[in-house]
Design a protein around this motif. Structure first.
Motif: not given
Length: 425
Positions: A20, A22-23, A25-27, A166, A169-170, A247
């Protein structure tokens, strides 16, 4: 949001070594674009998933993993000392174990030891790892010390696996970060053992297979209420009508509905075991008396159709009438001023009619409340008939949610968990 010295809020974004990563980067993008100064501190394992160059390009700051880089600046001490918030996303089982036991073998774990600001750890791991007694003990120990360990989301993990663990979400993590920067005490675990049922969004009443009667509610406030309640330890059932492609909040049981009658049945069911019931949905007051089987056609040689309306049930008033002993019922009132009274006065009258314990009054229109990221209003209590209105200042919807849960928590202090519906079902 800025610090009192005019500088931008300083966030340390820790990234542990999980898929996770990679998420993050969005955050990172979401935090920097809203004006925060972000320093990324990954573990060496995290760099197997996302390279240092990516974090440096997005943050504008150098990235190091060890304590021997930039030694004259003493980063392993300074980063934690000067941060306004430390967030680790994802936080792996290994990272949680090190944080719980004070291990400090890299720059990130050293930073966690020196931080005196709010620390938010956002777990991400396989369900079996999250549920393992060792991880649960580490989480409990961290929370006991005041560290905020977020509830993970449920859904697709790596491979074909699915379950709890999981990374949220960012956008949701960023919202929690902004909440903690605004109020460092906004996420106590004061709703542990409580079940709350929340409605959100706007109902849609079908006119024909194409058209409906609806309203401008986005559902953001109800989702914020659910998100904050879950992170404060509650078991949350969220009954959602139409929402703006939001979401589902992490750690929340989501029930989708469409019409007022569907929402009524879902809330009745959820309220059976709820300590707190919150009606934040914008429920249509009326629905078409009949629904056309086919699309109503516009034609020059036919008279304009006449739509007959029938009244929808007053769901909030029904929930008040049928509540269990000890159960709290909270309502929301979207009001506009008119020639007779202002929004607050209309809200006081609604509190008297509905009979709920608390009522949040929002002034709507002109970019207020609906379809925006912020909210404000007043909180009225049945204890004094709404005479003393507590102002809810303009801020993010999560901030208003935290203020409401503060008030609810105080009212629950003398009501033991399970004293309402869960005991008598």
């Amino acid at each position: 949001m800025s610090n009192t010295d005019g500088t931008r809020p300083r966030i340390v974004l820790g990234v542990a070594g999980g898929i996770a990563a990679f998420k993050a980067c969005d955050l990172l993008r979401r935090l920097t674009e809203t004006g925060h100064e972000v320093r990324v501190v990954p573990t060496s394992a995290a760099l197997n998933f996302v390279g240092a160059a990516t974090f440096e390009a997005l943050s504008g700051n150098p990235v190091h993993t060890g304590v021997f880089a930039d030694v004259p600046e003493v980063p392993h001490v300074r980063l934690g000392q000067t941060a306004d918030l430390v967030v680790v996303a994802p936080a792996t089982a290994d990272l949680l174990a090190k944080a719980a036991h004070g291990l400090a073998d890299d720059l990130l774990t050293n930073t966690l030891l020196t931080a005196r600001c709010p620390v938010l750890l956002v777990p991400a791991m396989h369900t079996e790892m999250w549920e393992h007694p060792a991880t649960r003990a580490n989480v409990a120990l961290l929370r006991e010390r005041g560290v905020i360990v977020a509830e993970p989301a449920s859904g697709r993990l790596t491979g074909k696996d699915s379950g709890k663990g999981r990374l949220p979400e960012p956008a949701e993590i960023a919202d929690l970060c902004r909440l903690l920067l605004a109020r460092r005490d906004a996420l106590p675990r004061d709703l542990e053992g409580r079940h709350v049922a929340i409605s959100a969004g706007g109902t849609r009443e079908p006119l024909d297979p194409v058209r409906f009667l609806g309203n401008r509610s986005s559902g953001r406030q109800g989702f914020a209420l659910a998100r904050v309640a879950a992170q404060r330890g509650a078991t949350v059932t969220l009954v959602a009508a139409h929402t703006a492609d939001l979401d589902p909040p992490a750690g929340v049981d989501l029930v989708r509905v469409g019409t007022a009658l569907e929402l009524r049945e879902a809330m009745r069911e959820a309220a059976k075991t709820a300590d707190v019931v919150v009606m934040a949905a914008a429920v249509a007051d009326f629905r078409p008396a009949t629904t056309a089987e086919h699309k109503i056609k516009k034609s020059d040689d036919r008279p304009d159709p006449v739509v007959e309306l029938t009244r929808n049930p007053d769901i909030l008033a029904e929930l008040v009438v049928h509540r269990f002993p000890g159960q709290l019922v909270v309502g929301f009132a979207a009001e506009t001023g008119d020639a007779e009274a202002g929004p607050l006065e209309h809200g006081r009258a609604k509190l008297a009619r509905k009979g709920c314990d608390l009522l949040v009054v929002n002034a709507v229109g002109d970019g207020q409340a609906f379809e925006v990221e912020h909210n404000s209003g007043w909180l009225l209590s049945a204890e004094d008939g709404g005479a003393s209105a507590t102002e809810l200042p303009l801020g993010g919807k999560a901030e208003l949610a935290a203020l409401l849960w503060d008030a609810v928590s105080k009212k629950l202090e003398y009501v033991p968990p399970g004293a309402s519906g869960s005991e008598v079902r």
